[in-house]
Design an enzyme around this catalytic site. Structure first.
Site, mmCIF file in Angstrom:
data_model
loop_
_atom_site.group_PDB
_atom_site.id
_atom_site.type_symbol
_atom_site.label_atom_id
_atom_site.label_comp_id
_atom_site.label_asym_id
_atom_site.label_seq_id
_atom_site.Cartn_x
_atom_site.Cartn_y
_atom_site.Cartn_z
ATOM 1 N N ASP A 76 0.814 -1.067 0.054
ATOM 2 C CA ASP A 76 -0.169 0.101 -0.006
ATOM 3 C C ASP A 76 0.852 1.343 0.037
ATOM 4 O O ASP A 76 1.677 1.498 0.759
ATOM 5 C CB ASP A 76 -0.767 -0.042 1.209
ATOM 6 C CG ASP A 76 -2.070 1.050 1.225
ATOM 7 O OD1 ASP A 76 -1.807 2.124 0.413
ATOM 8 O OD2 ASP A 76 -2.919 0.891 1.877
ATOM 9 N N ASP B 180 -2.618 2.440 -6.299
ATOM 10 C CA ASP B 180 -1.730 2.701 -5.264
ATOM 11 C C ASP B 180 -1.565 1.497 -4.434
ATOM 12 O O ASP B 180 -1.066 1.347 -3.210
ATOM 13 C CB ASP B 180 -1.906 3.981 -4.239
ATOM 14 C CG ASP B 180 -3.216 3.773 -3.552
ATOM 15 O OD1 ASP B 180 -3.837 2.785 -4.018
ATOM 16 O OD2 ASP B 180 -3.708 4.874 -2.802
ATOM 17 N N GLU B 181 -2.030 0.417 -4.778
ATOM 18 C CA GLU B 181 -1.757 -0.955 -4.141
ATOM 19 C C GLU B 181 -1.280 -1.962 -5.163
ATOM 20 O O GLU B 181 -1.842 -2.066 -6.350
ATOM 21 C CB GLU B 181 -3.309 -1.284 -3.550
ATOM 22 C CG GLU B 181 -3.831 -0.494 -2.482
ATOM 23 C CD GLU B 181 -5.043 -1.003 -2.314
ATOM 24 O OE1 GLU B 181 -5.213 -1.518 -0.988
ATOM 25 O OE2 GLU B 181 -6.105 -0.925 -2.927
#
Length: 436
Positions: free
Chosen positions: A13, A108-109
């Protein structure tokens, strides 16, 4: 049965991703509160905040005006979605140097699935630390991430949120479920405000109460097989889908939407923006090798205080009280811009009239009923006006020089509006020289 103390997944993350990218691109912003805006208007909301801003109580979705009140020195920047897409792809490449990326839930992961001896806790931890270093070395030292290690994807996601920024948390089966008993119900992926309210109504207000339920109780609580799965996931078990949502085999739609600036909040301005959105969507349709058989057009209109009180208006995320309208049109599947523009023009003629429909501020165009190119049945009467060839020629130039290089005249007033925006669950793809 007891599970062996091994990890199966790493969930990566990226911390305050958009703001961290801005600080990487602009060294003068490092160590300072930064807010990334979708629009600079005080009624707009931040789409990201740096950790320096978060320490002051400024977070994602904080209103711009409120952020300036809390911290007059905050640095506000317009989001550079092309740069965020580029950084996301570069980070994925850095992670791949250490471990293959198995899933990308959002921009964003990233998720890595461990195999063999990689699952042993010391080896998994070594890989996680290598990923952190690779991102720092290959992409930039402002890009930090929190990594969760767990037997399944669901727990790995939970672990990645337990320590920020720059965290590294592992949840082993022998530690479960007591290791997560201190969390809030909202810390569980898939449990939002409405679900929490429903659980509270059934007498479950804490994680300890939830974990005390047996499998039958969990099934009754959720009234579906989801409860059975959750029972196993929270104890380190696997159910075959690893806590991931089941993906559709075929993409169902694609499109774009835009909150317009004040200069475009008129019938003519909204039409040119809709034209621009269709231009982008139809180009993507061809790049992704689909035909579309339906189109939905959505318009939202700003209301005055008096109108809102009379009509019971909805409040848009921008804070604008509004009234919405949408219409879907179905047609013989096609993919060329000119044919789709004919559809858009016909739908646009059906838009509502009246005093409450005079201030459009939001437009969305979505192409639906997608079918792969190889399933498209060509017309017996050929291609009228060589529309397919015209679109291919436009694509060649737009891929080389930018997607607004060649376009139909209707979108000219809005040519530079509606830039690429990131939906967190879909990463823009680079077509030619731009991300879309």
């Amino acid at each position: 049965m007891p599970q062996p103390d091994r990890f199966g997944f790493l969930h990566i993350d990226l911390n305050s991703f958009f703001a961290s990218v801005e600080q990487q691109l602009h060294p003068e912003m490092r160590g300072k509160p930064v807010g990334v805006c979708g629009t600079m208007a005080d009624t707009g909301a931040l789409i990201a905040a740096s950790y320096e801003a978060k320490a002051l109580g400024i977070h994602t979705l904080t209103k711009v005006g409120e952020a300036k009140r809390i911290c007059p020195e905050i640095i506000l920047v317009n989001g550079s979605h092309t740069e965020y897409s580029r950084f996301s792809h570069e980070i994925a490449a850095a992670v791949e140097r250490c471990c293959p990326v198995a899933h990308t839930p959002s921009i964003d992961e990233m998720v890595c699935q461990l195999m063999g001896r990689e699952c042993e806790p010391p080896n998994a931890r070594r890989i996680a630390l290598e990923i952190k270093q690779a991102i720092k070395d290959d992409v930039g030292d402002t890009l930090r991430c929190s990594i969760g290690m767990a037997p399944n994807r669901y727990l790995a996601k939970i672990a990645s949120d337990m320590q920020k920024p720059d965290g590294l948390i592992g949840l082993l089966p022998s530690q479960l479920p007591r290791a997560i008993a201190h969390l809030e119900l909202r810390d569980l992926p898939g449990v939002g405000a409405k679900t929490e309210e429903r659980l509270n109504g059934k007498g479950i207000t804490t994680m300890e109460q939830l974990l005390a339920l047996d499998r039958t109780g969990m099934h009754r609580l959720w009234d579906s097989v989801w409860g059975d799965r959750l029972y196993h996931w929270l104890r380190g078990g696997e159910t075959g889908d690893d806590g991931a949502p089941v993906a559709s085999e075929v993409q169902k739609s694609l499109g774009h939407s835009h909150v317009m600036g004040p200069e475009f909040r008129s019938d003519g301005g909204a039409w040119s923006v809709a034209h621009k959105l269709l231009h982008k969507a139809s180009m993507r349709l061809r790049m992704e090798k689909f035909y579309a058989g339906a189109m939905t057009v959505t318009i939202k209109y700003a209301l005055t205080t008096e109108q809102a009180g009379r009509m019971g208006a909805k409040k848009h995320s921008s804070g604008i009280k509004s009234k919405g309208w949408a219409m879907e049109a179905r047609f013989k599947d096609c993919q060329d811009t000119l044919s789709l523009l004919d559809v858009l023009r016909n739908v646009w003629k059906q838009r509502p009239r009246g005093e409450e429909f005079e201030r459009p501020f939001f437009v969305g165009v979505t192409l639906r009923e997608l079918i792969p190119e190889d399933e498209h049945q060509a017309s017996l009467f050929g291609d009228p006006d060589n529309r397919a060839d015209l679109s291919k020629t436009m694509d060649k130039l737009n891929l080389k020089y930018g997607h607004t290089t060649l376009h139909f005249a209707g979108m000219l007033p809005a040519r530079d509006t509606a830039p690429t925006r990131i939906a967190f669950t879909q990463i823009p793809v680079q077509y030619g020289v731009e991300y879309m």
